[in-house]
Design an enzyme around this catalytic site. Structure first.
Site, PDB file in Angstrom:
ATOM      1  N   ASP A  52       0.916  -1.023   0.118  1.00  0.00           N
ATOM      2  CA  ASP A  52       0.068   0.052   0.030  1.00  0.00           C
ATOM      3  C   ASP A  52       0.831   1.207   0.015  1.00  0.00           C
ATOM      4  O   ASP A  52       1.525   1.302   0.897  1.00  0.00           O
ATOM      5  CB  ASP A  52      -0.988  -0.035   1.252  1.00  0.00           C
ATOM      6  N   TYR A 141      -8.335  15.283  -9.013  1.00  0.00           N
ATOM      7  CA  TYR A 141      -7.074  14.863  -9.492  1.00  0.00           C
ATOM      8  C   TYR A 141      -6.063  15.766 -10.170  1.00  0.00           C
ATOM      9  O   TYR A 141      -5.058  15.538  -9.964  1.00  0.00           O
ATOM     10  CB  TYR A 141      -7.809  13.881 -10.831  1.00  0.00           C
ATOM     11  N   ILE A 171      -4.332   7.568 -22.316  1.00  0.00           N
ATOM     12  CA  ILE A 171      -3.217   6.463 -22.668  1.00  0.00           C
ATOM     13  C   ILE A 171      -4.197   5.119 -23.197  1.00  0.00           C
ATOM     14  O   ILE A 171      -5.349   4.748 -22.391  1.00  0.00           O
ATOM     15  CB  ILE A 171      -2.419   6.138 -21.678  1.00  0.00           C
TER      16      ILE A 171
HETATM   17  N1  SER Z   1      -6.497   9.671 -18.442  1.00  0.00           N
HETATM   18  C1  SER Z   1      -6.546  10.471 -17.197  1.00  0.00           C
HETATM   19  C2  SER Z   1      -8.023  10.735 -16.780  1.00  0.00           C
HETATM   20  O1  SER Z   1      -8.787  10.497 -17.758  1.00  0.00           O
HETATM   21  C3  SER Z   1      -6.036  11.517 -17.536  1.00  0.00           C
HETATM   22  O2  SER Z   1      -4.568  11.546 -17.093  1.00  0.00           O
HETATM   23  O3  SER Z   1      -8.249  10.509 -15.754  1.00  0.00           O
END
Ligand code: SER
Length: 319
Positions: A52, A141, A171
């Site tokens: 973790d 985020y 990605i």
């Molecule tokens: N692929 C990620 C997301 O959509 C972006 O860094 O949260």
């Protein structure tokens, strides 16, 4: 010989980064670590540690035990998941980074941590987004990613920790599914094209975002960590991209191979708002100049490979 630790090895990027690094540096020199051992079955050819990443004590013990020189911190809750539980996203995303940096400082390790297009926000210039520009994200985020970039630069300047990172776009891969990202549609669309010849996009037509195929993403991590430090004017983090498209463009590309493919829309307001706050396309010239970033796959080449690999999985009854 380098000893490398990949934390979050069972995730979308980690699950392909570990085999690449083992191929480059030797199977026994790349330790895979993840909180969930069941996600790392494909990595059983080399060393594995259950970890973790927010547990600094165990993290430090693993680094000492394997005499680690470089930590790839691939731990993160993605953007849409983060909005469902912001406190948890901060705890995990920043906890893993803080531990990586402090343990690297103590043990003289280099650290790679991905940043993201999510580090940008609604006040960022949307087209050809510069390397150095306004960064005021409005997702947890993104707040974690900007904080992570600043903290990583601070550890480099204040303590000499060799921190490096890239701002990844969406990605696209065919090995491990992403979990809860805003760009996930661009992966799902290929699976559904093979399985059902149709897809309902949760981002609207006209939503342009930067994207990249996994082999280029993996190469970016490794190339940046091998780059000559004297040439790096930036560290955390470099804009990198390989292509920019909206759902219509990827749908048209799939139709070149599956003419009956149908694309419809059912927009998710949370994901759409996030996507609208991110760049349409980034300027990655600093990465190209400072460490030779040069992606191999464009949309057409990626589409051929994705459809071929997913078709194979489908034929074997794996999906
Ligand atoms: N692929 C990620 C997301 O959509 C972006 O860094 O949260």
């Amino acid at each position: 010989m380098k000893n490398i630790l990949v934390v979050g090895a069972g995730g979308q990027i980690g699950s392909e980064l570990v085999p690449f690094l083992r191929n480059t540096y030797g199977v026994n020199n790349v330790v895979a670590a993840d909180i969930d051992e069941s996600k790392c079955k494909n990595l059983s050819d080399g060393p594995f540690e259950k970890l973790d990443a927010t547990d600094g004590k165990t993290f430090a013990e693993i680094v000492k035990k394997h005499k680690i020189d470089a930590i790839y911190n691939m731990v993160a809750l993605l953007s849409a998941t983060g909005e469902k539980n912001p406190e948890l996203a901060w705890k995990i995303n920043m906890g893993a980074l803080e531990n990586s940096l402090n343990i690297a400082k103590e043990n003289k390790c280099a650290v790679f941590t991905p940043s993201s297009i999510g580090a940008f926000g609604p006040t960022t210039p949307m087209d050809n987004t510069p390397q150095d520009t306004i960064m005021q994200p409005n997702t947890i985020y993104g707040v974690c990613k900007v904080s992570g970039e600043l903290l990583s630069n601070y550890y480099y300047e204040r303590f000499g920790v060799d921190t490096r990172s890239v701002r990844f776009p969406g990605i696209i891969s065919n090995v491990t599914l992403p979990g809860g990202g805003t760009t996930d549609y661009a992966v799902e669309i290929y699976y559904e094209a093979i399985k059902q010849q149709k897809y309902t996009s949760n981002l609207d037509k006209g939503t342009f975002l930067d994207m990249m195929y996994m082999p280029d993403a993996i190469k970016a991590c490794a190339d940046l960590m091998e780059a000559d430090p004297a040439k790096l004017k930036h560290r955390n983090s470099f804009n990198i991209t390989a292509m920019s498209f909206d759902p219509e463009i990827i749908g048209d590309e799939i139709r070149k191979h599956i003419p009956e493919f149908k694309l419809s829309y059912d927009v998710d307001p949370v994901k759409q708002a996030i996507a609208n706050s991110w760049p349409n396309s980034m300027d990655d010239s600093c990465a190209r100049e400072e460490w030779g970033w040069n992606p191999k796959y464009n949309l057409a080449e990626m589409t051929i490979d994705m459809l071929e690999k997913i078709q194979e999985k489908h034929d074997k009854g794996l999906i």
